[in-house]
Each structure stands twice: as C-alpha cells, then as structure tokens.
Design a protein around this motif. Structure first.
Motif, PDB file in Angstrom:
ATOM      1  N   MET A  67       1.518   9.258  -5.936  1.00 24.35           N
ATOM      2  CA  MET A  67       2.073  10.599  -5.743  1.00 24.35           C
ATOM      3  C   MET A  67       3.014  10.986  -6.873  1.00 24.35           C
ATOM      4  SD  MET A  67       2.752  11.205  -1.715  1.00 24.35           S
ATOM      5  CE  MET A  67       3.160  12.927  -1.929  1.00 24.35           C
ATOM      6  N   LEU A  68       3.842  10.037  -7.299  1.00 21.58           N
ATOM      7  CA  LEU A  68       4.778  10.366  -8.388  1.00 21.58           C
ATOM      8  C   LEU A  68       4.056  10.537  -9.721  1.00 21.58           C
ATOM      9  CD1 LEU A  68       7.884   8.145  -7.606  1.00 21.58           C
ATOM     10  CD2 LEU A  68       7.522  10.553  -7.128  1.00 21.58           C
ATOM     11  N   ILE A 121       0.846  -1.199   0.000  1.00 26.73           N
ATOM     12  CA  ILE A 121       0.000   0.000   0.000  1.00 26.73           C
ATOM     13  C   ILE A 121       0.883   1.251   0.000  1.00 26.73           C
ATOM     14  CG2 ILE A 121      -1.728   1.318   1.286  1.00 26.73           C
ATOM     15  CD1 ILE A 121      -2.786  -1.384   2.341  1.00 26.73           C
ATOM     16  N   ALA A 122       1.992   1.185   0.763  1.00 28.03           N
ATOM     17  CA  ALA A 122       2.933   2.316   0.785  1.00 28.03           C
ATOM     18  C   ALA A 122       3.511   2.550  -0.620  1.00 28.03           C
ATOM     19  CB  ALA A 122       4.048   2.053   1.781  1.00 28.03           C
ATOM     20  N   VAL A 165       0.848   4.251  -2.708  1.00 25.13           N
ATOM     21  CA  VAL A 165       0.804   5.689  -2.413  1.00 25.13           C
ATOM     22  C   VAL A 165       1.949   6.396  -3.124  1.00 25.13           C
ATOM     23  CG1 VAL A 165       1.083   7.390  -0.567  1.00 25.13           C
ATOM     24  CG2 VAL A 165      -0.341   5.383  -0.183  1.00 25.13           C
ATOM     25  N   PHE A 166       3.105   5.761  -3.066  1.00 24.04           N
ATOM     26  CA  PHE A 166       4.319   6.264  -3.691  1.00 24.04           C
ATOM     27  C   PHE A 166       4.103   6.476  -5.191  1.00 24.04           C
ATOM     28  CE2 PHE A 166       8.744   5.760  -4.985  1.00 24.04           C
ATOM     29  CZ  PHE A 166       9.406   6.386  -3.960  1.00 24.04           C
ATOM     30  N   GLN A 204       2.692  13.999 -10.059  1.00 22.07           N
ATOM     31  CA  GLN A 204       3.741  14.946  -9.644  1.00 22.07           C
ATOM     32  C   GLN A 204       3.517  16.334 -10.235  1.00 22.07           C
ATOM     33  OE1 GLN A 204       7.592  13.491 -10.498  1.00 22.07           O
ATOM     34  NE2 GLN A 204       8.662  15.121  -9.441  1.00 22.07           N
ATOM     35  N   LEU A 245       1.137  18.358  -8.259  1.00 25.31           N
ATOM     36  CA  LEU A 245       1.546  18.666  -6.887  1.00 25.31           C
ATOM     37  C   LEU A 245       2.610  19.754  -6.835  1.00 25.31           C
ATOM     38  CD1 LEU A 245       1.819  15.094  -5.347  1.00 25.31           C
ATOM     39  CD2 LEU A 245       0.099  16.803  -4.855  1.00 25.31           C
ATOM     40  N   THR A 246       3.367  19.874  -7.918  1.00 25.88           N
ATOM     41  CA  THR A 246       4.469  20.821  -7.900  1.00 25.88           C
ATOM     42  C   THR A 246       3.937  22.252  -7.921  1.00 25.88           C
ATOM     43  OG1 THR A 246       5.744  19.228  -9.145  1.00 25.88           O
ATOM     44  CG2 THR A 246       6.597  21.466  -9.056  1.00 25.88           C
ATOM     45  N   PRO A 247       4.287  23.047  -6.958  1.00 28.85           N
ATOM     46  CA  PRO A 247       3.770  24.411  -6.913  1.00 28.85           C
ATOM     47  C   PRO A 247       4.485  25.294  -7.927  1.00 28.85           C
ATOM     48  CG  PRO A 247       5.331  24.087  -5.149  1.00 28.85           C
ATOM     49  CD  PRO A 247       5.210  22.768  -5.852  1.00 28.85           C
TER      50      PRO A 247
END
Lengths: 220, 155
Positions: free
Chosen positions: B140-141, B132-133, B136-137, B144, B147-149
């Motif tokens: 998230m990637l 599961i980790a 999530v990894f 990306q 997510l990048t501001p």
C-alpha cells in the motif's frame, strides 16, 4: 522425552489432537493472525493518507499526548492484570482470579472512557469522521480498536460472571486463556497505534504539497 | 564452546546454549517454564538474579509477570520522553520509536501471550499473519502515489 513426559504429567496441558494444541486455541491464534491484516490495512491506509488533508483540524492541533499516554499505560496494566488472572486460575486460586478478571474489565472500561473523552474533544474542535482524510482514517482505525476493547470488556465481564456462578474447571481455564489472548492482542495493536499515529504522527500538519496542488486546481 | 565468540554465537542462534533471546521457538509442551526468569540463565549476573527471583516452580510467578509489566511501563515512559526530545534524534526518530514499539510488541506476545513457552506452531501461525499484514502495508505504501486522490476543496 522423559522430561517432556514428566512435564506433561505435571501440567496436563497437552491436548488430544494431531498438533498437541487444543483446536480452540489454534483457532484463536488463526483469528488473531487474520486480525493483524484487519488492523494492518487500517494503519497502512492512515499512513497512505497522512499529510493529505487540505482542511483542518490537523493532528498537531488536536492530538493530546499526555492524556493518551495515560490511557496507554492503563491498557498496558490491564494486560498485566489479565496475565495475573490466568496465572491464578492455573493455580486454582479462585478469589484472586475473579479479582484480576474484574480489574481487567475495569481498566478496559477506563481506557474506553479516555477514548470517548478524546473523541468528544475532537468533535468539539471540529474534527469528525467527515471533516478530512485525517478524521476519516483516524476515527475508523481507533474506532474499530475501541470496538475490540468493548467486546473484550463484555467478554471478560461474562467470564467473571460465569466464574461467580460456578467452580473454576480446567475447561474454564482455557476459556479464560482465550479471552486473555484476545485482550493482549488488543493491547499490542494499541502499542502500534500509539507509536505510529500519536508519537510519530503528532507533528503532522497541513500537507504542503497538497495545498500547492489544490492551489493549482483553484488557480487554473 | 571454547571461546567467548563461539559461546556468544550459540547464545544468539541456538536454544540449547542458554540463548540471549527468549523469543525463538522452543520445543516445550508446557505453558510456563519451570525455572525461567525474563532472560533465562543468559546474560549478566543481574538477569540471573532476576531469574531466581521469579522462579515459581511449576508455573511462572505473579512477580515474573509483574516484572514484565514494569518493563512495559518503563518502555512506554522512554517512548514518551524520546517524543519530547524528538529533535535530538533527527532523522532517526521514527526508526527509534518503531524499534521501541516492536520491542514492546514482542515482549507482550512472547510472555503475556505465552508464545515463548507454547508450541512453535502457534508462533508460526501468528508470525505468518503478521508478515502478510506487513506485506500489505508495504504494498500500500509503495503504490501511495496512485492511491492518493486529487485534492478536493471543501465547499
């Protein structure tokens, strides 16, 4: 079946539960599985924001691989000491058990010393948790790992103290096993951090795309 | 079990065939195997020799764990050495480093944390959390970009 029964008689490890595993041990493994998510999220966050810092210091300016390699070695050897402590506890060799528990605590403290030294060096070089995205994600990830190590050291010192106060019982062997599982988990998390952040991420410098983007914003 | 290929197949995928790998589950109810070297009885003679050297009777010997510790140290040395010659590996550098880290991870979890010798339910619980980790990894990637501001210039 006969062999299993014999083994059961010899070792007496079978817990009187539906799973055959002691509830405490199962709970510890569930906790460690959830902690995978905790650190997995931080490592993923670090990688998402990798090369996104637009001001320094950058990883290739501050990371010190030789020193971190030594601290990694220290943590690995602490894991070995931990499993030796449990091994001697299972054989009822109390003196060696205490020696190795204290060895783990000392090695853990040395690792923490390396981390404090590293953090202090970074701050002196201008990298703080507020400096840039690298600083924020790096300090959060390694800081929480350091907190786990600190908890582990205190836990082991408490266990060693308890062992000095009284005799080692079958119950306290399981206590030591719980502490050992936690300690080894801290070790495997560092194995990932060392490889991903230090060895793979060492060459990270200025994010060129980000700089161009920033230049676009400033320019227009 | 008549020819080398079928023997290799059994050792790869089955526990009862003196398997090459020690990580897959075993239906054992004891903490440490009575006669289990780092590679069991599988593999070349040198591993069987190490297996005999680490034989400790009812529980594994301290030497058994010391051998595991030496392997971990050697793998770390190899990692750091590879880091110094990263240009040699080119595009494969990241993959090789991740595989080495995964190998160390598996060794610690399997032997030091006794998952190899413990009930398979514990392996299932931990593997579930780990996968599961990883999920999530990956998620998230994969997002990306969102997510990048927008970069902010320091005042």
């Amino acid at each position: 079946m006969a062999q299993a029964a014999t083994v059961q008689e010899q070792h007496g490890h079978i817990a009187d539960t539906n799973t055959g595993i002691s509830n405490r041990k199962l709970l510890m493994w569930v906790f460690l599985a959830s902690d995978c998510l905790f650190f997995g999220s931080f490592i993923a966050t670090y990688l998402v924001y990798r090369n996104e810092s637009i001001v320094g210091p950058y990883p290739n300016e501050v990371l010190d691989i030789p020193i971190t390699s030594v601290s990694t070695f220290v943590l690995l050897m602490s894991s070995l000491a931990m499993v030796l402590a449990l091994n001697y506890a299972q054989k009822d060799q109390l003196g060696l058990t205490r020696f190795w528990i204290l060895a783990v605590a000392v090695l853990g403290a040395i690792f923490l010393g390396f981390q404090v030294f590293e953090f202090a060096t970074f701050v002196n070089e201008g990298l703080t948790i507020r400096s840039n995205l690298f600083g924020t994600t790096f300090f959060i990830l390694t800081g929480f790992h350091g907190l786990h190590v600190l908890i582990g050291v205190l836990w082991l010192l408490g266990t060693a103290f308890a062992h000095f106060k009284g005799a080692l019982t079958s119950r306290s062997v399981e206590d030591l096993e719980m502490a050992g599982l936690y300690w080894h988990f801290v070790d495997i998390v560092w194995i990932i951090i060392f490889t991903v952040i230090y060895l793979i991420g060492f060459s990270d410098g200025e994010g060129l795309e980000t700089i161009e983007h920033a230049a676009t914003i400033i320019g227009g | 079990m008549t020819n080398p290929i079928s023997r290799a197949w059994r050792k790869l995928f089955y526990q009862d065939g003196g398997s090459y790998f020690l990580l897959p589950k075993v239906d054992s109810s004891f903490l440490d195997p009575p006669n289990e070297g780092p590679f069991g009885d599988a593999g070349p003679p040198v591993w069987r020799w190490i297996g005999r050297m680490t034989y400790g009777g009812k529980v594994a010997t301290p030497f058994f764990y010391t051998v595991i510790g030496v392997w971990l140290a050697l793998l770390t040395l190899i990692e750091v050495y590879f880091f110094t010659i990263d240009a040699f590996f080119g595009a494969f550098f990241v993959t090789i480093m991740l595989l080495l880290a995964l190998l160390k991870f598996i060794i610690v979890v399997a032997f030091f944390m006794h998952l190899r010798f413990d009930k398979s339910l514990l392996t299932l619980v931990f593997t579930a959390g780990f996968l599961i980790a990883i999920l999530v990894f990956v998620i998230m990637l994969s997002v990306q970009g969102q997510l990048t501001p927008a970069p902010m210039v320091a005042p």
